[in-house]
Scaffold this motif. Structure first.
Motif, PDB file in Angstrom:
ATOM      1  N   ARG A 109       0.784  -1.187  -0.006  1.00 27.16           N
ATOM      2  CA  ARG A 109      -0.053   0.124  -0.012  1.00 27.16           C
ATOM      3  C   ARG A 109       0.964   1.340   0.081  1.00 27.16           C
ATOM      4  O   ARG A 109       1.848   1.234   0.616  1.00 27.16           O
ATOM      5  CB  ARG A 109      -0.935  -0.037   1.286  1.00 27.16           C
ATOM      6  N   ILE A 110       0.589   2.244  -0.919  1.00 25.06           N
ATOM      7  CA  ILE A 110       1.337   3.523  -0.942  1.00 25.06           C
ATOM      8  C   ILE A 110       0.255   4.439  -0.468  1.00 25.06           C
ATOM      9  O   ILE A 110      -0.556   4.912  -1.047  1.00 25.06           O
ATOM     10  CB  ILE A 110       1.604   3.908  -2.413  1.00 25.06           C
ATOM     11  N   HIS A 111       0.554   5.247   0.861  1.00 23.45           N
ATOM     12  CA  HIS A 111       0.071   6.358   1.639  1.00 23.45           C
ATOM     13  C   HIS A 111       0.579   7.764   1.072  1.00 23.45           C
ATOM     14  O   HIS A 111       1.550   7.908   1.517  1.00 23.45           O
ATOM     15  CB  HIS A 111      -0.062   6.296   2.834  1.00 23.45           C
ATOM     16  N   GLU A 112       0.006   8.558   0.245  1.00 24.03           N
ATOM     17  CA  GLU A 112       0.512   9.832  -0.031  1.00 24.03           C
ATOM     18  C   GLU A 112      -0.724  10.860   0.498  1.00 24.03           C
ATOM     19  O   GLU A 112      -1.696  10.770   0.446  1.00 24.03           O
ATOM     20  CB  GLU A 112       0.688  10.016  -1.479  1.00 24.03           C
ATOM     21  N   PHE A 113       0.156  12.079   0.968  1.00 22.48           N
ATOM     22  CA  PHE A 113      -0.724  13.064   1.425  1.00 22.48           C
ATOM     23  C   PHE A 113      -0.580  14.366   0.099  1.00 22.48           C
ATOM     24  O   PHE A 113      -1.242  15.196   0.355  1.00 22.48           O
ATOM     25  CB  PHE A 113      -0.328  13.581   2.771  1.00 22.48           C
ATOM     26  N   TYR A 114      -0.103  14.103  -0.748  1.00 22.72           N
ATOM     27  CA  TYR A 114       0.242  15.115  -1.831  1.00 22.72           C
ATOM     28  C   TYR A 114       0.618  14.366  -3.151  1.00 22.72           C
ATOM     29  O   TYR A 114       1.331  13.492  -3.055  1.00 22.72           O
ATOM     30  CB  TYR A 114       1.270  15.906  -1.458  1.00 22.72           C
ATOM     31  N   PHE A 115      -0.245  14.514  -4.465  1.00 25.21           N
ATOM     32  CA  PHE A 115       0.140  13.894  -5.628  1.00 25.21           C
ATOM     33  C   PHE A 115       0.608  14.995  -6.320  1.00 25.21           C
ATOM     34  O   PHE A 115       0.137  16.163  -6.833  1.00 25.21           O
ATOM     35  CB  PHE A 115      -1.119  13.376  -6.039  1.00 25.21           C
ATOM     36  N   GLN A 116       1.372  14.586  -7.451  1.00 27.63           N
ATOM     37  CA  GLN A 116       1.621  14.994  -8.770  1.00 27.63           C
ATOM     38  C   GLN A 116       0.457  15.241  -9.444  1.00 27.63           C
ATOM     39  O   GLN A 116      -0.379  14.396  -9.511  1.00 27.63           O
ATOM     40  CB  GLN A 116       2.753  14.380  -9.471  1.00 27.63           C
TER      41      GLN A 116
END
Length: 212
Positions: A109-116
């Protein structure tokens, strides 16, 4: 993890050490944007993909991907910029390729709080594992998630006092996380990868015994 710093001279031995040291659920964090050790993360990701009894959770933000020109006009317009900005050998994240094609394995799982910009469009797993966080809350959130390792790109310089290490790029949250772990009485989660061309920034420098 051991308090005494350990050095590895290949990504393979570093990943072996992580897999042998950490439990069945591996929780790692990496800086926003630049500052991620792409090659180390790629190798760890690919190893866990083939280990169904292990799980990998990556906490980060702004995983940079190289735009892919579709038409001849786009290619002629973008190619000079991409060559200058990313260079000919930028290691693209393997998890981005898999996520883009809906092939992210079930044990990752990849948890990101900001996306490209536009990166999460049509990517169900990216949207489902998105974490809505204020930047000032990230460090405390990672402590609550019990992150085991922070993977940070570092630069090394030899001095009369021994090797000195610079976090080089986007070090702010890494330092905040380490401070939060120390306040909580937890083990230091820092780990660094140092390609020889990484820029050295004196302001981000800490001694190995202090930081890593």
């Amino acid at each position: 993890m051991d308090q005494k710093p350990r050095q590895f001279h290949s990504f393979e031995t570093a990943v072996d050490a992580l897999l042998n040291t950490l439990g069945p659920v591996i929780r790692v964090a990496a800086p926003l944007g630049l500052g991620k050790p792409n090659q180390l993360i790629n190798l760890l990701y690919n190893r866990v993909k083939d280990l169904p009894d292990r799980r990998l959770e990556i906490y980060t933000a702004l995983s940079l991907d190289i735009p892919s020109p579709q038409s001849d006009l786009e290619r002629r317009f973008l190619s000079p910029f991409l060559d200058r900005h990313f260079g000919p050998d930028y290691p693209v994240f393997e998890y981005l390729k898999d996520r883009r094609h809906g092939e992210l394995p079930g044990n990752v799982r990849i948890h990101e709080f900001y996306f490209q910009a536009g990166q999460a469009l049509h990517a169900d797993s990216a949207q489902q594992d998105y974490v809505s966080l204020n930047y000032t809350h990230v460090a405390s959130y990672l402590v609550e998630c019990n992150i085991e390792v922070v993977l940070q790109l570092v630069a090394c310089r030899q001095t009369d006092q021994g090797p000195r290490y610079s976090l080089s790029c986007n070090p702010d949250l890494t330092l905040d996380v380490i401070d939060q772990y120390r306040k909580a009485g937890k083990k230091n989660p820092a780990a660094g990868s140092g390609p020889p061309r990484t820029a050295f920034s004196g302001d981000g420098c800490r001694s190995r015994s202090r930081l890593l």
